[in-house]
Enzyme design. Structure first.
Site, short mmCIF file in Angstrom:
data_model
loop_
_atom_site.label_atom_id
_atom_site.label_comp_id
_atom_site.label_asym_id
_atom_site.label_seq_id
_atom_site.Cartn_x
_atom_site.Cartn_y
_atom_site.Cartn_z
N CYS A 345 -16.92 36.42 4.46
CA CYS A 345 -16.84 35.80 3.14
C CYS A 345 -16.58 36.83 2.06
CB CYS A 345 -18.16 35.13 2.76
SG CYS A 345 -18.66 33.87 3.88
N ARG A 440 -11.18 22.97 1.37
CA ARG A 440 -12.56 23.44 1.44
C ARG A 440 -12.88 24.40 0.30
NH1 ARG A 440 -14.92 24.77 7.17
NH2 ARG A 440 -16.70 26.08 6.76
P1 XMP Z 1 -21.13 34.28 9.65
O1 XMP Z 1 -21.93 35.31 8.88
O2 XMP Z 1 -21.92 33.63 10.72
O3 XMP Z 1 -20.79 33.15 8.58
O4 XMP Z 1 -19.84 34.88 10.15
C1 XMP Z 1 -20.16 31.96 8.91
C2 XMP Z 1 -20.17 31.03 7.71
O5 XMP Z 1 -19.40 31.57 6.63
C3 XMP Z 1 -18.87 30.52 5.83
N1 XMP Z 1 -17.42 30.76 5.67
C4 XMP Z 1 -16.87 31.33 4.59
N2 XMP Z 1 -17.42 31.70 3.41
N3 XMP Z 1 -15.29 32.44 2.69
C5 XMP Z 1 -16.61 32.25 2.45
O6 XMP Z 1 -17.08 32.60 1.36
C6 XMP Z 1 -14.67 32.08 3.86
O7 XMP Z 1 -13.47 32.28 4.04
C7 XMP Z 1 -15.51 31.49 4.85
N4 XMP Z 1 -15.26 30.98 6.09
C8 XMP Z 1 -16.46 30.56 6.55
C9 XMP Z 1 -19.16 29.22 6.55
O8 XMP Z 1 -20.24 28.62 5.89
C10 XMP Z 1 -19.52 29.69 7.95
O9 XMP Z 1 -20.36 28.80 8.65
#
Ligand code: XMP
Length: 522
Positions: A345, A440
């Site tokens: 993120c 999203r």
């Molecule tokens: P982890 O830390 O497990 O996080 O890799 C997965 C979660 O991150 C969110 N997610 C995003 N958040 N930009 C964001 O700010 C993104 O591009 C993105 N893609 C996923 C999502 O909640 C996921 O479950």
């Protein structure tokens, strides 16, 4: 006695309950590494702890881990593996609606131990062709069902004839004819195909393969004795697969709050698609967006709640009590909490927005308790200790990065500099948004338009099977519960006592002043 009370008081001055601890840091955002949990008197052995969790509306898991609805994390293979381990997978929505429906069907129809698409050969092939196939695909087996051009079972090619000396012979000459092949009609497999196959292998001395056919004698699958034996052993394991009332594996699917050409919520498309998911047996839908405390997400949840009164709905993401209350009022069963903690993120960097995860969970939990919805901690998990901390304030965790390197995650394995990797990308990265997830992050699906990405494209080192990764994580969670004397997750939430960790304390927590030969999970 008095002395005991004094020591209790002394402990509680340093190690505080959530309600005493978090408000004392009301102006500071805390995340997993900022805090640690205090140990408590325990009579609980880690392996005796129960990890069942109730997410509401009848949705129950045997382990509190959900795989994230991301296009490099959860498709049917991951969802099957998660449910087999007692958890849940949320199938992402970066694919055509029709494809998402069939991904859900694959999970709901998965029969553990039944190879639904066995490798077959045809009667007119040469044994030499079969040997070539084995060589090319590196198959570790050499017995093959034989089918005609309509898929009807013609016999079985046994391994003892698949030899170079017979290379010029046709399969038709060497096969065991249909009349001698042991089969079972798929209708007879019943609710517990493994138990049925187990009984069959006991009754048929020396037979190791059972072919599954339909009423027209079309080959529908293959069950092997070795798979049945492995699964029967696994069944004695502590954590049972997460199943519905019909013994099918649980499966979730993400849906987006898409808009039509006029910028209005595309009600018809969303309801039609969710009807399709429900027909295929989906157990929960997740309205997944980066900002869930919005009119669009609220309206989508409301609309789905009206159309499907009993369907469990996950909605998010939020990081405020008001956000949780808003989604609960709209009809959500569980709310995803997390803005910016994810490993891919960049929301906090790009938008300057988001809350460190432990503080976000505590704040969100206040409304969750009032509105009786479950909180799911979404993002930022890098180790099992983070899960233990998250579970003190939530009902389950959602993981992306920690599962993205698994064999069951979508995508190819890449070799770079002798190391093996899999792709892992944020759903707000340019590539993922082009593939469909722009809504999203509040952008139109138009790749030519300039948008600010909120995620990166990355690589994860290959991590082996989901079974292996989850075994490590579960071991860690159980260990944490043992230290706190918590027999189940409810007790973990009640008993947790927190203390802030200094930067030196954080350094102390990881291996230090040693030359590490093996990492902890090798
Ligand atoms: P982890 O830390 O497990 O996080 O890799 C997965 C979660 O991150 C969110 N997610 C995003 N958040 N930009 C964001 O700010 C993104 O591009 C993105 N893609 C996923 C999502 O909640 C996921 O479950």
């Amino acid at each position: 006695m008095a002395a005991h009370k004094d020591t209790d008081n002394f402990d509680s001055k340093f190690y505080k309950s959530a309600d005493a601890f978090f408000p004392s840091y009301s102006g500071i955002g805390l995340t997993f590494d900022d805090i640690t949990l205090a140990t408590l008197y325990s009579e609980i052995l880690p392996r005796e702890t129960q990890l069942d969790t109730d997410l509401g509306a009848g949705l129950q898991l045997h382990i509190p881990i959900i795989s994230s609805d991301m296009d490099t994390v959860t498709e049917s293979r991951m969802a099957i593996a998660m449910a087999l381990n007692g958890g849940l997978g949320l199938i992402h929505y970066n694919m055509p609606d029709r494809q998402q429906l069939s991904e859900v069907s694959r999970v709901k129809h998965h029969v553990h131990g039944l190879i639904q698409e066995p490798i077959k050969v045809t009667p007119d092939q040469l044994i030499g062709d079969v040997l070539e196939l084995i060589e090319q695909k590196r198959f570790a087996f050499s017995t093959f069902p034989v089918v005609d051009d309509k898929g009807k079972l013609a016999g079985l090619l046994p391994s003892h004839v698949v030899k170079p000396r017979y290379a010029k012979r046709k399969v038709a000459e060497a096969l065991q004819p249909r009349s001698q092949v042991h089969t079972i009609n798929q209708k007879e497999l019943g609710k517990d195909p493994i138990a049925r196959a187990d009984k069959f292998f006991t009754e048929h001395l020396g037979i190791h393969k059972l072919l599954v056919v339909d009423d027209k004698d079309t080959l529908r699958g293959l069950i092997t004795m070795s798979d049945v034996e492995r699964i029967t052993q696994e069944r004695r394991a502590q954590f049972k697969p997460a199943r519905d009332a019909n013994f099918h594996l649980l499966c979730g699917a993400a849906v987006s709050a898409t808009r039509n050409a006029f910028g209005e919520l595309d009600r018809e498309r969303i309801v039609t698609h969710v009807s399709g998911l429900v027909e295929r047996g989906v157990d929960v839908v997740a309205v997944s967006t980066a900002h869930g405390h919005t009119k669009g997400v609220g309206d989508t949840v409301k609309m789905l709640r009206e159309a499907f009164p009993k369907l469990p709905i996950i909605a998010g993401n939020v990081t405020s009590a008001e956000g949780v209350e808003f989604l609960a009022r709209a009809g959500a069963t569980a709310v995803k909490v997390g803005q910016g903690p994810g490993s891919i993120c960049t929301t906090r960097i790009v938008a300057g927005v988001g809350i460190p995860q432990m503080t976000a969970l505590y704040v969100a939990m206040q409304a969750a308790a009032k509105k009786k919805v479950a909180i799911l901690s979404d993002g930022g998990i890098t180790k099992s200790g983070d899960i233990v901390k998250a579970l003190t304030l939530s009902k389950a965790v959602i993981c992306g990065g920690i599962l993205a390197g698994c064999t069951e995650a979508p995508g190819e394995v890449l070799e770079i500099g002798g190391k093996l990797y899999k792709q892992y990308r944020g759903m707000g990265s340019i590539a993922a948004m082009k593939a469909g997830s722009a809504a999203r992050y509040g952008h139109e699906k138009n790749p030519t338009q300039k948008v600010a990405p909120e995620g990166v494209e990355a690589l994860k080192e290959v991590a082996g099977s989901v079974d292996r990764v989850l075994a490590q994580l579960i071991g860690g969670i159980q260990s944490g519960m043992g230290y706190l004397g918590a027999a189940n997750l409810e007790q973990l939430r009640e008993k947790a006592r927190y203390i802030r960790v200094s930067p030196a304390g954080q350094r102390e927590a990881a291996p230090h002043d040693v030359v590490e030969l093996k990492t902890g999970n090798q």
